[in-house]
Design a protein around this motif. Structure first.
Motif, PDB file in Angstrom:
ATOM      1  N   GLY A   1      39.273  41.446  44.294  1.00  0.00           N
ATOM      2  CA  GLY A   1      39.405  41.649  45.733  1.00  0.00           C
ATOM      3  C   GLY A   1      40.849  41.683  46.179  1.00  0.00           C
ATOM      4  N   ALA A   2      41.669  40.803  45.610  1.00  0.00           N
ATOM      5  CA  ALA A   2      43.088  40.788  45.960  1.00  0.00           C
ATOM      6  C   ALA A   2      43.785  42.061  45.484  1.00  0.00           C
ATOM      7  CB  ALA A   2      43.759  39.557  45.351  1.00  0.00           C
ATOM      8  N   GLU A   3      43.418  42.557  44.307  1.00  0.00           N
ATOM      9  CA  GLU A   3      44.015  43.801  43.814  1.00  0.00           C
ATOM     10  C   GLU A   3      43.663  44.975  44.730  1.00  0.00           C
ATOM     11  OE1 GLU A   3      46.193  44.023  41.646  1.00  0.00           O
ATOM     12  OE2 GLU A   3      45.950  42.403  40.181  1.00  0.00           O
ATOM     13  N   VAL A   4      42.435  45.014  45.207  1.00  0.00           N
ATOM     14  CA  VAL A   4      42.018  46.061  46.143  1.00  0.00           C
ATOM     15  C   VAL A   4      42.857  45.995  47.414  1.00  0.00           C
ATOM     16  CG1 VAL A   4      40.131  46.811  47.656  1.00  0.00           C
ATOM     17  CG2 VAL A   4      39.674  46.306  45.244  1.00  0.00           C
ATOM     18  N   ALA A   5      43.056  44.773  47.921  1.00  0.00           N
ATOM     19  CA  ALA A   5      43.846  44.609  49.144  1.00  0.00           C
ATOM     20  C   ALA A   5      45.285  45.044  48.939  1.00  0.00           C
ATOM     21  CB  ALA A   5      43.794  43.153  49.596  1.00  0.00           C
ATOM     22  N   ILE A   6      45.890  44.654  47.815  1.00  0.00           N
ATOM     23  CA  ILE A   6      47.276  45.018  47.546  1.00  0.00           C
ATOM     24  C   ILE A   6      47.439  46.533  47.456  1.00  0.00           C
ATOM     25  CG2 ILE A   6      49.055  44.940  45.729  1.00  0.00           C
ATOM     26  CD1 ILE A   6      48.200  42.003  45.267  1.00  0.00           C
TER      27      ILE A   6
END
Length: 429
Positions: A311-316
């Motif tokens: 999820g964090a990679e998607v946001a970044i």
């Protein structure tokens, strides 16, 4: 505070489970003000949902005692000191976060009636009425049931047995804090109200975190503890808002826009750190793919389901694609955290973005293995809005194990929001 002695000498009228209307999460009050302003006529039903069906709440908890605690909550109103704190305190650098019209209403509020019925080994507990009134039952209801379950397990324990139990639990929390001390640049808050072992225990955990972590401890979601301990009240918004807005949508086109309408209304009220996106209600990837450009300028994102690192990679990537620098943004992890996961995520994302953690159940209710048959182990209990103006609500999440709503509506929402196959992840809390 000698918690073991307080538990041993327990008289609930002296130590009620819910002591105040602000013994709740800060985001509840922020959302309540938004609903009070934007959707004052919306009728909503909230319902208790025990995801851990192996925990027979109706066999563990006496119905009469449960009703007494719920009735006590209905007798509560804001004290003068609580009202003064809400009206005059500075939250997130902003004075008068709560508007005078909302505060006048809140000062006169008594929570509406509840419906309680035993169904097999579980309780059916529902709340119906105006959204901004019944929504304040959620945290209180969960905290009552969690603590009554704790009290049922502790009831037959002797004084020394309780002292040893709490000494072991305190040691466990402190050992976790000592491990967290080793993380350079840590930013962590208590998010543990809804599934806490008990109020006194949450209060102790907050004090331990403040002493043990210093400035790395940023505050607590619990308003009453924040006020009493003079720490920051922490919170933004929750899935409840898009779930209800979406249920009110007239057609599929309006449904697709409902999660963004929520944040448009939120934007009108708040700025700074309160501009945190919670994108997973109907799937993080789809939400970000179709998000309006102005949302990319918000402060950050909270990751609350699915694989947190993914999820964090998607946001970044989303920020980068929108011309935003991820190092200027904040990612708040808040799902099922404990020290190992906090350490892993911080190591993976520190320096790439601003990393924060909202530590919940495994801070304020980790008594795993400390009593026979693991009778105090945390379990997954939620209280959700299940309908709005007579229409069912739906939550998809990034983890299908957390999905809720009628099957036909879940299928419709998946089609509208373009949600395909998802990985199933076991839900502990």
């Amino acid at each position: 505070m000698d918690i073991a002695t307080r538990v041993y000498n327990h008289k609930w009228k002296i130590d009620p489970i819910i002591r105040s209307l602000i013994d709740t999460d800060f985001y509840k009050l922020l959302m309540c003000q938004s609903v009070f302003r934007n959707k004052p006529e919306t009728e909503v039903t909230f319902s208790l949902i025990n995801r851990s069906t192996s925990v027979p709440l109706a066999r563990l908890i006496d119905e009469g005692e449960l009703r007494e605690q719920l009735d006590h909550i209905r007798s509560l109103s804001l004290s003068r000191g609580e009202s003064t704190w809400l009206r005059g305190n500075t939250f997130y650098g902003k004075r008068q976060m709560f508007r005078p019209d909302f505060m006048e209403w809140f000062e006169n509020l008594r929570l509406p009636a509840y419906h309680l019925e035993r169904v097999g080994d579980q309780y059916e507990l529902t709340f119906e009425g105006k959204w901004h009134e019944v929504m304040l039952w959620e945290i209180s209801a969960l905290a009552v049931l969690m603590e009554l379950r704790s009290r049922a397990v502790l009831n037959d324990m002797g004084r020394f047995e309780l002292q040893v139990l709490y000494a072991r639990a305190m040691t466990r929390v402190w050992e976790k804090i000592e491990r967290l001390r080793q993380i350079d640049g840590l930013s962590i808050a208590d998010f543990g109200t809804r599934r806490r072992h008990g109020f006194l225990w949450q209060d102790w955990c907050v004090q331990a975190m403040r002493e043990g972590l210093g400035d790395a401890f940023t505050g607590t979601s619990n308003c009453l503890i924040a006020m009493r301990r003079e720490v920051e009240a922490i919170g933004t918004n929750a899935h409840e808002l898009p779930m209800v807005y979406s249920a009110l949508a007239a057609d599929d086109t309006a449904l697709a826009q409902a999660p963004y309408e929520v944040l448009s209304d939120w934007h009108d009220e708040h700025d700074g750190n309160l501009r945190i996106i919670l994108p997973d209600t109907y799937g993080t990837q789809g939400f970000l793919d179709h998000a309006p450009d102005w949302l990319a300028g918000w402060t950050g994102i909270r990751i609350d389901s699915g694989d947190p690192a993914a999820g964090a990679e998607v946001a970044i990537k989303w920020w980068q694609d929108r011309g935003e620098d991820p190092q200027d943004k904040r990612v708040i992890f808040s799902d099922g955290l404990d020290v190992e996961k906090i350490t892993e995520l911080h190591g993976q994302f520190a320096g790439r973005t601003k990393v924060s953690f909202g530590w919940g159940t495994l801070l304020t209710n980790d008594f795993r293995g400390l009593v026979p048959n693991d009778g105090l182990a945390p379990f997954s209990l939620v209280c959700k809005a299940i309908s709005a103006n007579g229409k069912p609500t739906v939550k998809l999440s990034d983890n299908p194990e957390k999905a809720m709503g009628p099957r036909s509506e879940i299928a419709r929402y998946k089609r509208v929001f373009g949600v395909g196959e998802q990985d199933h992840i076991d839900v502990l809390v």
